[in-house]
Write a protein that holds these residues in place. Structure first.
Motif, PDB file in Angstrom:
ATOM      1  N   VAL A  55       1.158   4.137  -3.037  1.00 46.16           N
ATOM      2  CA  VAL A  55       0.958   5.576  -2.833  1.00 46.16           C
ATOM      3  C   VAL A  55       2.147   6.348  -3.388  1.00 46.16           C
ATOM      4  CG1 VAL A  55       0.752   7.404  -1.099  1.00 46.16           C
ATOM      5  CG2 VAL A  55      -0.537   5.275  -0.825  1.00 46.16           C
ATOM      6  N   LYS A  56       3.348   5.867  -3.137  1.00 48.07           N
ATOM      7  CA  LYS A  56       4.557   6.543  -3.613  1.00 48.07           C
ATOM      8  C   LYS A  56       4.622   6.547  -5.131  1.00 48.07           C
ATOM      9  CE  LYS A  56       9.448   6.893  -2.375  1.00 48.07           C
ATOM     10  NZ  LYS A  56       9.293   8.043  -1.460  1.00 48.07           N
ATOM     11  N   VAL A  64       1.989   9.079  -6.605  1.00 44.34           N
ATOM     12  CA  VAL A  64       2.369  10.489  -6.456  1.00 44.34           C
ATOM     13  C   VAL A  64       3.553  10.825  -7.353  1.00 44.34           C
ATOM     14  CG1 VAL A  64       3.294  12.204  -4.850  1.00 44.34           C
ATOM     15  CG2 VAL A  64       1.444  10.677  -4.123  1.00 44.34           C
ATOM     16  N   CYS A  90       3.219   9.177   4.766  1.00 45.55           N
ATOM     17  CA  CYS A  90       3.664   7.787   4.559  1.00 45.55           C
ATOM     18  C   CYS A  90       5.182   7.707   4.438  1.00 45.55           C
ATOM     19  CB  CYS A  90       3.004   7.213   3.307  1.00 45.55           C
ATOM     20  SG  CYS A  90       1.240   6.871   3.470  1.00 45.55           S
ATOM     21  N   LEU A 133      -0.770  12.672   1.973  1.00 43.39           N
ATOM     22  CA  LEU A 133      -0.715  11.254   2.307  1.00 43.39           C
ATOM     23  C   LEU A 133       0.684  10.702   2.075  1.00 43.39           C
ATOM     24  CD1 LEU A 133      -2.167   8.647   3.140  1.00 43.39           C
ATOM     25  CD2 LEU A 133      -2.794   8.316   0.736  1.00 43.39           C
ATOM     26  N   GLN A 134       1.306  11.057   0.950  1.00 39.42           N
ATOM     27  CA  GLN A 134       2.651  10.584   0.667  1.00 39.42           C
ATOM     28  C   GLN A 134       3.672  11.194   1.632  1.00 39.42           C
ATOM     29  OE1 GLN A 134       4.261   8.334  -0.750  1.00 39.42           O
ATOM     30  NE2 GLN A 134       6.290   9.243  -0.414  1.00 39.42           N
ATOM     31  N   THR A 156      -6.872   7.508 -11.228  1.00 37.59           N
ATOM     32  CA  THR A 156      -6.492   8.502 -10.216  1.00 37.59           C
ATOM     33  C   THR A 156      -6.231   9.856 -10.851  1.00 37.59           C
ATOM     34  OG1 THR A 156      -5.472   6.744  -8.891  1.00 37.59           O
ATOM     35  CG2 THR A 156      -4.890   9.000  -8.335  1.00 37.59           C
ATOM     36  N   ILE A 172       0.839  -1.210   0.000  1.00 41.67           N
ATOM     37  CA  ILE A 172       0.000   0.000   0.000  1.00 41.67           C
ATOM     38  C   ILE A 172       0.867   1.250   0.000  1.00 41.67           C
ATOM     39  CG2 ILE A 172      -1.715   1.305   1.305  1.00 41.67           C
ATOM     40  CD1 ILE A 172      -2.802  -1.351   2.343  1.00 41.67           C
ATOM     41  N   LEU A 173       1.898   1.266   0.822  1.00 41.10           N
ATOM     42  CA  LEU A 173       2.780   2.428   0.907  1.00 41.10           C
ATOM     43  C   LEU A 173       3.533   2.655  -0.402  1.00 41.10           C
ATOM     44  CD1 LEU A 173       4.179   1.824   4.497  1.00 41.10           C
ATOM     45  CD2 LEU A 173       2.520   3.556   3.807  1.00 41.10           C
ATOM     46  N   LEU A 231      -3.507  13.592  -1.767  1.00 38.85           N
ATOM     47  CA  LEU A 231      -2.506  12.577  -2.095  1.00 38.85           C
ATOM     48  C   LEU A 231      -1.105  13.019  -1.702  1.00 38.85           C
ATOM     49  CD1 LEU A 231      -3.638  11.176  -5.577  1.00 38.85           C
ATOM     50  CD2 LEU A 231      -3.449   9.930  -3.427  1.00 38.85           C
TER      51      LEU A 231
END
Length: 370
Positions: free
Chosen positions: A99-100, A103, A348, A344-345, A328, A95-96, A341
């Motif tokens: 996300v990376k 972005v 994270c 969030l990054q 997205t 998941i992490l 986002l």
């Protein structure tokens, strides 16, 4: 041919590759937007201070990378945490990483779309870049790691081109004042968090340890890479302050890319197009590594890590990621929701960079005593 090699260890990579990996993983998308968020000149000290903390973090990480557990790869993680907990950590790790990747990719696509191909549909840029990333990933982990040399050589020289912004007639040392904050706000704390998140990325080297030379002292390579990253961030931020001034710096969304538009040579009038295009090499390197890590993590979660990886499995992973990126980009990566986002990054990246090295080092030490 129903299977192909992705994770075979064709060679062991020396410390110089660790230097390239750490430095390029620290110099990704956030370098384009960092000056806009930091704004205040005294954040120069923030970059230096956070860089020092990053160095301590990397020293802890290097200790674990050189340990016996790290040299065993996946089995080393199982010995420390157990199979069930490793699979749970892997699930959250996927998941992490997703996300990376989202972005990084959409951030670069936005820059290219605005400054290089404004009339082109951004979704085609997503597809074009991801196809290249998938191709590099299909060559295997060893070749993807070697690609970092190309990414480094194609991008490191760009910092030298910004020297004119340190000596323009309108520049003044007063642009760097105040160097001591007169007040501290919520935005200043957010700036420090952004800097820490920008230095994140080297923690994912734990996934690449089987391809590195075991027992090699990597502290100095981590140190050289982190020091170079601090120097690059400081120089780019100072150049932005000289060019825009503290009051107007926040008005530009991509100040570093905007500055590059004013660079000219007798040969190339728009050298910024070349610079932005070459930055894609850095993106391709990072996303290719993350693609292989995501596919490998998927196999671990499904208890298929001992099976030979398949071409269809990697292709399916790439296809799902491309579709997810396009969706997205269409519905979330807009002005109204883009900050969600990004934040969030930032959180994270800060979380993983702080937790992964310390957790692995402490757990490894405790397991060794037991």
């Amino acid at each position: 041919m129903n299977s192909f090699s992705l994770y075979d260890k064709t060679s062991s990579f020396s410390g110089i590759y660790v230097f390239f990996l750490v430095n390029r993983l620290q110099m990704l998308y956030f370098l384009f937007i960092m000056p806009t968020i930091l704004t205040h000149p005294y954040m120069i000290w923030g970059i230096i201070l956070v860089g020092m903390l990053s160095q301590l973090n990397l020293m802890v990480l290097s200790k674990w990378v050189s340990s016996d557990h790290a040299s065993k790869g996946y089995q080393g993680f199982v010995q420390i945490f157990g199979d069930w907990l490793v699979r749970l950590f892997t699930f959250f790790g996927v998941i992490l990483m997703l996300v990376k990747v989202v972005v990084l990719t959409l951030g670069y696509v936005e820059i290219i779309h605005q400054l290089v191909f404004p009339s082109m549909n951004a979704n085609w840029l997503v597809v074009f870049i991801m196809v290249i990333c998938c191709y590099v990933a299909s060559l295997g982990m060893s070749n993807s790691i070697r690609f970092v040399v190309i990414a480094f050589l194609c991008t490191i020289w760009m910092i030298v081109l910004f020297y004119p912004f340190f000596f323009p007639e309108i520049a003044s040392l007063h642009d760097l004042y105040p160097l001591v904050p007169t007040e501290w706000s919520k935005e200043s704390w957010r700036g420090l968090l952004l800097i820490w998140s920008s230095f994140s990325g080297p923690e994912y080297i734990v996934c690449l340890v089987p391809w590195l030379k075991s027992k090699e002292n990597l502290v100095r390579y981590f140190t050289y890479a982190n020091t170079l990253s601090v120097l690059e961030y400081v120089l780019l931020f100072m150049g932005s302050l000289f060019f825009f001034g503290s009051e107007y710096l926040s008005k530009s969304k991509f100040p570093v890319a905007t500055m590059a538009k004013y660079l000219q040579t007798p040969v190339f009038e728009r050298i910024d197009i070349i610079m932005i295009s070459l930055q894609v090499f850095n993106l391709v390197f990072a996303v290719s590594i993350f693609l292989l890590c995501i596919y490998g993590a998927y196999r671990i979660i499904r208890k298929k890590s001992q099976n030979q990886p398949t071409r269809k499995g990697l292709q399916f992973t790439c296809l799902v990621l491309i579709v997810g990126l396009i969706a997205t980009n269409k519905w979330i990566w807009q002005e109204d929701h883009q900050s969600l986002l990004l934040n969030l990054q930032i959180w994270c990246g800060s979380f993983t960079y702080l937790l992964v090295p310390s957790l692995l080092f402490i757990s490894s030490k405790r397991k060794g005593r037991m």
